[in-house]
Design a protein around this motif. Structure first.
Motif, short mmCIF file in Angstrom:
data_model
loop_
_atom_site.label_atom_id
_atom_site.label_comp_id
_atom_site.label_asym_id
_atom_site.label_seq_id
_atom_site.Cartn_x
_atom_site.Cartn_y
_atom_site.Cartn_z
N LEU A 247 0.83 -1.20 0.00
CA LEU A 247 0.00 0.00 0.00
C LEU A 247 0.87 1.26 0.00
CD1 LEU A 247 -3.10 0.60 0.16
CD2 LEU A 247 -2.79 0.92 2.60
N VAL A 248 1.92 1.25 0.82
CA VAL A 248 2.85 2.38 0.88
C VAL A 248 3.57 2.55 -0.45
CG1 VAL A 248 4.97 3.22 1.95
CG2 VAL A 248 3.17 2.24 3.37
N PHE A 249 4.00 1.43 -1.03
CA PHE A 249 4.76 1.49 -2.29
C PHE A 249 3.90 2.07 -3.41
CE2 PHE A 249 6.48 -0.50 -6.21
CZ PHE A 249 7.74 0.08 -6.17
N THR A 250 2.63 1.64 -3.50
CA THR A 250 1.76 2.18 -4.57
C THR A 250 1.43 3.65 -4.33
OG1 THR A 250 -0.20 1.40 -3.35
CG2 THR A 250 0.71 -0.06 -5.04
N LEU A 251 1.47 4.08 -3.07
CA LEU A 251 1.23 5.48 -2.76
C LEU A 251 2.42 6.35 -3.17
CD1 LEU A 251 -0.50 7.71 -1.37
CD2 LEU A 251 0.60 7.06 0.77
N LEU A 252 3.62 5.80 -3.04
CA LEU A 252 4.83 6.58 -3.30
C LEU A 252 5.28 6.53 -4.76
CD1 LEU A 252 6.93 5.61 -0.14
CD2 LEU A 252 5.62 7.69 -0.49
N TYR A 253 5.28 5.34 -5.34
CA TYR A 253 5.84 5.17 -6.69
C TYR A 253 4.86 5.69 -7.74
CZ TYR A 253 8.43 2.98 -10.51
OH TYR A 253 9.16 2.75 -11.65
N LYS A 254 5.28 6.69 -8.46
CA LYS A 254 4.38 7.43 -9.33
C LYS A 254 3.83 6.60 -10.50
CE LYS A 254 8.54 9.32 -11.59
NZ LYS A 254 9.28 10.56 -11.86
N LYS A 255 4.55 5.55 -10.94
CA LYS A 255 4.12 4.80 -12.12
C LYS A 255 2.98 3.82 -11.84
CE LYS A 255 8.41 5.12 -14.78
NZ LYS A 255 9.47 4.35 -15.51
N ILE A 256 2.79 3.43 -10.58
CA ILE A 256 1.72 2.46 -10.26
C ILE A 256 0.75 3.03 -9.22
CG2 ILE A 256 3.12 0.43 -10.83
CD1 ILE A 256 3.55 0.04 -7.82
N ARG A 257 0.66 4.34 -9.14
CA ARG A 257 -0.16 4.97 -8.11
C ARG A 257 -1.64 4.61 -8.24
NH1 ARG A 257 1.07 11.02 -6.70
NH2 ARG A 257 2.71 9.97 -5.54
N LYS A 258 -2.09 4.30 -9.45
CA LYS A 258 -3.50 3.96 -9.63
C LYS A 258 -3.90 2.71 -8.85
CE LYS A 258 -4.15 6.15 -14.15
NZ LYS A 258 -4.51 5.95 -15.57
N LEU A 259 -2.92 1.86 -8.53
CA LEU A 259 -3.21 0.64 -7.77
C LEU A 259 -3.52 0.95 -6.30
CD1 LEU A 259 -0.48 -1.81 -9.14
CD2 LEU A 259 -2.93 -1.81 -9.65
N PHE A 260 -3.14 2.15 -5.85
CA PHE A 260 -3.38 2.51 -4.45
C PHE A 260 -4.87 2.54 -4.13
CE2 PHE A 260 -4.47 5.85 -1.37
CZ PHE A 260 -3.78 5.39 -0.26
N TYR A 261 -5.67 3.03 -5.07
CA TYR A 261 -7.10 3.20 -4.80
C TYR A 261 -7.84 1.88 -4.56
CZ TYR A 261 -6.07 7.94 -6.30
OH TYR A 261 -5.53 9.21 -6.42
N PRO A 262 -7.67 0.86 -5.45
CA PRO A 262 -8.36 -0.42 -5.16
C PRO A 262 -7.83 -1.11 -3.91
CG PRO A 262 -6.93 -0.63 -7.08
CD PRO A 262 -7.01 0.83 -6.75
N LEU A 263 -6.53 -0.96 -3.61
CA LEU A 263 -5.97 -1.57 -2.40
C LEU A 263 -6.54 -0.90 -1.15
CD1 LEU A 263 -2.20 -2.04 -3.37
CD2 LEU A 263 -3.90 -3.84 -3.00
N MET A 264 -6.65 0.42 -1.20
CA MET A 264 -7.20 1.15 -0.06
C MET A 264 -8.68 0.81 0.14
SD MET A 264 -6.09 3.13 2.26
CE MET A 264 -6.67 4.18 3.58
N LEU A 265 -9.40 0.69 -0.98
CA LEU A 265 -10.81 0.32 -0.91
C LEU A 265 -10.96 -1.09 -0.31
CD1 LEU A 265 -13.74 1.08 -1.58
CD2 LEU A 265 -13.39 0.06 -3.84
N MET A 266 -10.07 -2.00 -0.68
CA MET A 266 -10.09 -3.36 -0.14
C MET A 266 -9.85 -3.33 1.37
SD MET A 266 -7.59 -6.58 -1.07
CE MET A 266 -7.73 -6.21 -2.83
N LEU A 267 -8.91 -2.51 1.81
CA LEU A 267 -8.62 -2.39 3.24
C LEU A 267 -9.83 -1.87 4.02
CD1 LEU A 267 -6.61 -2.34 5.64
CD2 LEU A 267 -5.98 -0.02 4.94
N ILE A 268 -10.50 -0.87 3.48
CA ILE A 268 -11.67 -0.29 4.16
C ILE A 268 -12.80 -1.30 4.26
CG2 ILE A 268 -13.48 1.46 3.96
CD1 ILE A 268 -11.36 3.27 2.62
N ILE A 269 -13.06 -2.04 3.16
CA ILE A 269 -14.17 -3.00 3.14
C ILE A 269 -13.88 -4.17 4.08
CG2 ILE A 269 -15.42 -4.67 1.73
CD1 ILE A 269 -15.11 -2.69 -0.62
N VAL A 270 -12.70 -4.76 3.94
CA VAL A 270 -12.34 -5.92 4.77
C VAL A 270 -12.27 -5.53 6.25
CG1 VAL A 270 -10.56 -7.64 5.26
CG2 VAL A 270 -11.15 -7.11 2.90
N GLY A 271 -11.65 -4.37 6.51
CA GLY A 271 -11.56 -3.89 7.89
C GLY A 271 -12.92 -3.63 8.50
#
Length: 277
Positions: free
Chosen positions: A98-122
Motif C-alpha cells: 500500500l505504501v509502495f503504490t502510494l509513493l511510486y508514481k508509475k503504479i499509483r493507480k493501484l493505491f485506490y483499489p488496495l485502499m478500498l479493499m482495506l476499508i471494506i475488509v476492515g
C-alpha cells in the motif's frame, strides 16, 4: 508534542499538575493520539496523492523502512496473536505494498483499489454487524429487572461485578456506574474523614461488592475502583436491589436480609432484594 510524550513517559507530579495532565491517565490519552494520528494520516496521504510522486529507488527505501516499523509494531503488541504467524506477515506485506503504490508514481493507480479493499475488509471483520438492542434487552436478567422496575420504579440498585454498566441501560436508578465527575456528596457519607479521597476523586468505573468488614475503597486501575460496602452502609445508601453473580445470603445479619427474587441465569447472574430486618 507534550501530550504525545505524556502518553509514553511519566512526568514528575509537579509538572503533571502544572500542565493539567494529572487528570488524564496516560493509557487513555493514547486513544486521543490515535484519533489525531488518523486525521494526520488522511492529510498526509492527500498531500502525497496530489504530489508528483517518487522514483523507484526512494520508494523502495521508504517502503522497506515502513515494513520494518510495521513488523516491530505488530510483533510487540497483541496484534501478533490476533493475526497469527501467517496473518502477521500477510498484513505487513499488504501495508508495505500500500505504501509502495502510494509513493511510486508509475503504479499509483493501484493505491485506490488496495485502499478500498482495506476499508471494506476492515469494516467487515472489526465489528460484528448487529441490528437493534436485543442483546441487552432480551436476556433473562433484563426481563427480571424490567419486571421489578414496573412495580417499583423508584428502587435504587447496585450493579455488582460487571453489571454496573448494564443496569443503567435497562433504565433503573443505579448507585454505581461510570462517574465522569466524582459524586463527592455520596462518597463523603461513606468516607466522612475523606481518607480515600485520592481513590474516588476522579473519573472512574465504580464497582461495588458486599463485605462483612468495614466499608473500604480499593483502586483497581487509574480509572476503576471498588467499594467494599457493609450492610450498615447499604442501608444508609437506601439500596433496594443488587444484581450479582455472588450468593449474598451468607451476608444476612441482624440488620439486613438478602432475599433472592430471580432465577439464576446461564452466566450466574441473579437479583437480591434487600430487606431491612
Amino acid at each position: 508534542m507534550i501530550f504525545l510524550i505524556w502518553s509514553f513517559v511519566s512526568f514528575p507530579e509537579s509538572i503533571a499538575k502544572m500542565t493539567l495532565l494529572s487528570y488524564v491517565t496516560s493509557s487513555r490519552s493514547i486513544i486521543c493520539m490515535n484519533f489525531f494520528g488518523m486525521l494526520a494520516s488522511i492529510w498526509f496521504i492527500s498531500k502525497l496523492l496530489t504530489g508528483k510522486g517518487f522514483g523507484l529507488k526512494l520508494s523502495l527505501i521508504v517502503t522497506t523502512l515502513m515494513g520494518g516499523i510495521y513488523y516491530f509494531v505488530i510483533s510487540s503488541s497483541s496484534l501478533a496473536s490476533y493475526f497469527g504467524p501467517k496473518g502477521k506477515y500477510l498484513t505487513i506485506v499488504f501495508f508495505a505494498l500500500l505504501v509502495f503504490t502510494l509513493l511510486y508514481k508509475k503504479i499509483r493507480k493501484l493505491f485506490y483499489p488496495l485502499m478500498l479493499m482495506l476499508i471494506i475488509v476492515g469494516g467487515i471483520f472489526v465489528n460484528p454487524i448487529n441490528i437493534g438492542v436485543g442483546a441487552i434487552t432480551k436476556t433473562q436478567v433484563a426481563h427480571e429487572v424490567s419486571s421489578i422496575r414496573k412495580s417499583n420504579p423508584n428502587a435504587r440498585w447496585i450493579g455488582s461485578g460487571q453489571s454496573y454498566n448494564y443496569l443503567p441501560a435497562l433504565g433503573v436508578k443505579t448507585f454505581n456506574s461510570v462517574d465522569f465527575y466524582p459524586n463527592m456528596k455520596t462518597w463523603k457519607q461513606l468516607d466522612p474523614k475523606q481518607k480515600n479521597i485520592d481513590i474516588y476523586n476522579r473519573y472512574a468505573h465504580v464497582q461495588v461488592e458486599v463485605t462483612k468488614g468495614e466499608t473500604s475503597f480499593t483502586l483497581n486501575a487509574p480509572d476503576n475502583f471498588t467499594i467494599f460496602m457493609n450492610t450498615s452502609d447499604l442501608l444508609q445508601m437506601k439500596i433496594n436491589y443488587i444484581c450479582t453473580q455472588v450468593d449474598l445470603t451468607s451476608f444476612n445479619d441482624s440488620k439486613l436480609t438478602f432475599k433472592q427474587v430471580s432465577n439464576i441465569d446461564s452466566h450466574g447472574w441473579r437479583i437480591y432484594k434487600l430487606i431491612n430486618v
